[in-house]
Design an enzyme around this catalytic site. Structure first.
Site, PDB file in Angstrom:
ATOM      1  N   VAL A 133       0.931   8.653   0.417  1.00 40.23           N
ATOM      2  CA  VAL A 133       0.802   9.861  -0.399  1.00 40.23           C
ATOM      3  C   VAL A 133       2.168  10.474  -0.635  1.00 40.23           C
ATOM      4  CG1 VAL A 133      -0.184  12.177  -0.488  1.00 40.23           C
ATOM      5  CG2 VAL A 133      -1.563  10.246   0.303  1.00 40.23           C
TER       6      VAL A 133
ATOM      7  N   ILE B  82       0.852  -1.186   0.000  1.00 44.67           N
ATOM      8  CA  ILE B  82       0.000   0.000   0.000  1.00 44.67           C
ATOM      9  C   ILE B  82       0.884   1.230   0.000  1.00 44.67           C
ATOM     10  CG2 ILE B  82      -1.786   1.287   1.245  1.00 44.67           C
ATOM     11  CD1 ILE B  82      -2.699  -1.349   2.457  1.00 44.67           C
TER      12      ILE B  82
ATOM     13  N   VAL C 134       3.746  13.301  -0.526  1.00 48.62           N
ATOM     14  CA  VAL C 134       4.091  14.530  -1.245  1.00 48.62           C
ATOM     15  C   VAL C 134       4.255  15.712  -0.296  1.00 48.62           C
ATOM     16  CG1 VAL C 134       2.943  13.788  -3.339  1.00 48.62           C
ATOM     17  CG2 VAL C 134       1.664  15.111  -1.659  1.00 48.62           C
TER      18      VAL C 134
ATOM     19  N   PRO D 148       6.651  35.288   5.736  1.00 49.85           N
ATOM     20  CA  PRO D 148       7.892  34.863   6.388  1.00 49.85           C
ATOM     21  C   PRO D 148       7.649  34.250   7.760  1.00 49.85           C
ATOM     22  CG  PRO D 148       7.560  37.187   6.795  1.00 49.85           C
ATOM     23  CD  PRO D 148       6.354  36.712   5.987  1.00 49.85           C
TER      24      PRO D 148
ATOM     25  N   GLU E 200      -0.198  26.269   3.049  1.00 54.89           N
ATOM     26  CA  GLU E 200       0.653  26.821   4.097  1.00 54.89           C
ATOM     27  C   GLU E 200       1.387  25.718   4.871  1.00 54.89           C
ATOM     28  OE1 GLU E 200       1.650  29.710   4.835  1.00 54.89           O
ATOM     29  OE2 GLU E 200       0.303  31.161   3.879  1.00 54.89           O
TER      30      GLU E 200
ATOM     31  N   THR F  71       0.690  22.796   6.332  1.00 58.72           N
ATOM     32  CA  THR F  71       0.181  22.456   7.652  1.00 58.72           C
ATOM     33  C   THR F  71      -0.069  20.967   7.869  1.00 58.72           C
ATOM     34  OG1 THR F  71      -2.047  22.999   6.835  1.00 58.72           O
ATOM     35  CG2 THR F  71      -0.869  24.695   8.091  1.00 58.72           C
TER      36      THR F  71
ATOM     37  N   LYS G  30      13.816  26.341   5.210  1.00 61.80           N
ATOM     38  CA  LYS G  30      12.672  27.105   4.727  1.00 61.80           C
ATOM     39  C   LYS G  30      12.466  28.307   5.637  1.00 61.80           C
ATOM     40  CE  LYS G  30       7.634  26.790   4.178  1.00 61.80           C
ATOM     41  NZ  LYS G  30       6.452  25.914   4.244  1.00 61.80           N
TER      42      LYS G  30
END
Length: 511
Positions: A48, A45, A50, A99, A346, A348, A81
């Site tokens: 995701v 299985i 990503v 920011p 964003e 999250t 980041k």
């Protein structure tokens, strides 16, 4: 004690959510006598995989686990980041940065931005980005860790997060969890067993016939929501009215283009495209609304927007924005996609897993599973989803774009109540309000409202206590200090080479 201690925890599903939960439980509770933590996942299985960008709260999670940051960066091929750059969102040709950290310097007991608003009203315009060390360093491709020992320096206010390979992060956390007693079982769940009277989940049967029993079950089964949704039937709250994007196509590509420590979101005719540069590749994806564009056209736009050569076939996803009405039902707690989904505008997704784990550790039950802890968990979880939803809707609702049916739909949205109040407050007085310690700070709300072109209706009266000349002088000084500081920072590539570059480590091994 009301009830006996939990002795058997079963995590259904691996991936980022499952192994984050396993690592956290193993670290905090692994030494408890007679406690068993078992994670079930199947190699057959897929995950995701990503979600590669994060927000600064991930640092606290990694610290709680005791991870060495340089090792983490190396093992996950992470980059840094400093915020999110939004391109073409307010209007075509416009860009701004949301920011991490803060803007400028608070003065006279009020928020800095009121002085910036007053200066702008007086005709002294400077972009808000110029007052953020994170925004300016991000644009310049610079990075260094915050220097909290220098409270007077802009570097003390530098906030940062990571962009990393989610599958590598899961493997990294698996090693960490297994070293702390978590047991992994390979298998696919074919049946969920329940108590006939209470409806509590008692165990899961695997495709090989084995039955794994437990007292507390964590549903990390992704969009299937095998335990919470399919078995316990907890309804789903649909927010597609406000967030109409319901599809995504993702594809990594080779490194090319700039190497800024920023996640980039570029608005498209019926959605938006993400760009996340890692050490070894760039993650890309197109989030779109299928009511306004078809799959082939969405994929074509993604391919056209790649900086490098595609490294895989398109990975296509379907989803509905929203969450399960209850994230904890009976003896099942859902984490990650099994509990809900909000588009990664964003970054999250990983945070929602993290906050769910933290909430569970705080409210960890006994076998009594009293309604007080469960009710609080569900109220706080639902509120967090709602707060993030409102922040995401702001990006769409405040756009000036009217060049496609999708953007005209978004501009005509009636904002949810919480968002409507925030917009009204800013548009009337320039004030930014933050409720109940919600995830996104005043800096975040200010950056997006200003970036999207929402007009402040005024500023705090105290800002007028500085005369025009003094206001302009102080703002210029802040910009100058930030510019000078950024000029002395190393580039992100230089910092990575000295602190956690996977590529450098591989080159040393092969030398």
């Amino acid at each position: 004690m009301n009830g006996e201690p939990i002795r058997n925890i079963v995590i259904v599903g691996g991936g980022t959510a499952g192994w984050m939960a396993a690592a956290a439980l193993g670290t905090v509770m692994g030494a408890m006598p007679d406690l068993s933590i078992r994670l079930i996942e199947s190699e057959a299985i897929g995950t995701v995989g990503v979600g590669e960008a994060t927000i600064p709260q991930i640092i606290a999670f990694n610290t709680m686990l005791g991870l060495d940051e340089n090792e983490f960066v190396r093992e996950t091929h992470a980059t840094y980041k400093l915020g999110v750059e939004f391109v073409d969102w307010a209007r075509k040709g416009h860009r701004y940065i949301h920011p991490f950290g803060s803007y400028g310097l608070d003065m006279l007991g009020i928020d800095f931005h009121h002085f910036w608003l007053r200066a702008r009203d007086l005709g002294h315009g400077s972009e808000l980005d110029a007052y953020s060390i994170a925004a300016m360093a991000g644009k310049a491709g610079k990075f260094i860790r915050p220097q909290n020992e220098r409270p007077g320096s802009p570097l003390a206010k530098l906030g940062y997060a990571f962009q990393f390979d989610a599958s590598r992060y899961a493997r990294y956390l698996r090693r960490h969890a297994e070293a702390r007693g978590v047991e992994r079982t390979e298998g696919r769940v074919v049946e969920v067993l329940q108590d006939a009277e209470s409806g509590f989940v008692t165990g899961v049967q695997l495709d090989g016939g084995e039955i794994v029993e437990g007292e507390l079950f964590l549903d990390c089964s992704g969009f299937r929501s095998l335990l919470l949704g399919q078995t316990l039937g907890v309804p789903f709250t649909d927010w597609s009215k406000w967030l109409p994007c319901d599809r995504a196509v993702a594809m990594p590509c080779t490194l090319a283009g700039d190497r800024q420590p920023l996640t980039r979101s570029t608005a498209q005719p019926a959605g938006w495209q993400w760009r996340i540069p890692l050490q070894h590749r760039i993650g890309n994806g197109h989030v779109y609304a299928s009511a306004f564009i078809d799959e082939d056209e969405a994929t074509r736009l993604l391919l056209e927007g790649l900086d490098g050569e595609a490294l895989a076939e398109p990975n296509r996803l379907r989803f509905t924005a929203g969450h399960r009405e209850r994230l904890w039902e009976k003896n099942v707690v859902a984490l990650g996609l099994s509990g809900g989904f909000l588009e990664p505008l964003e970054s999250t997704a990983i945070h929602l897993v993290q906050s769910g784990i933290a909430r569970l550790l705080t409210l960890f039950p006994t076998t009594a599973f009293t309604p007080h802890e469960i009710g609080r968990y569900n109220r706080e979880g639902a509120q967090e989803y709602l707060d993030i939803r409102d922040f995401l809707v702001l990006h769409y609702r405040a756009s000036e774009r009217d060049d496609s049916e999708f953007w005209r739909y978004c501009r005509a949205l009636d904002p949810p109540e919480g968002l409507a109040e925030k917009l009204a407050m800013f548009e009337s007085s320039g004030r930014v309000i933050r409720e109940h310690e919600e995830l996104f700070t005043e800096t975040s709300w200010l950056s997006v409202m200003v970036g999207q072109g929402v007009q402040a209706g005024g500023h705090h009266p105290v800002a007028q206590m500085l005369d025009e000349a003094e206001t302009v002088k102080r703002l210029a000084h802040i910009r100058g200090v930030i510019e000078s500081t950024v000029g002395q920072m190393p580039s992100q590539d230089e910092f990575l080479a000295a602190n956690g570059s996977a590529i450098a480590a591989e080159e040393r091994l092969s030398a």
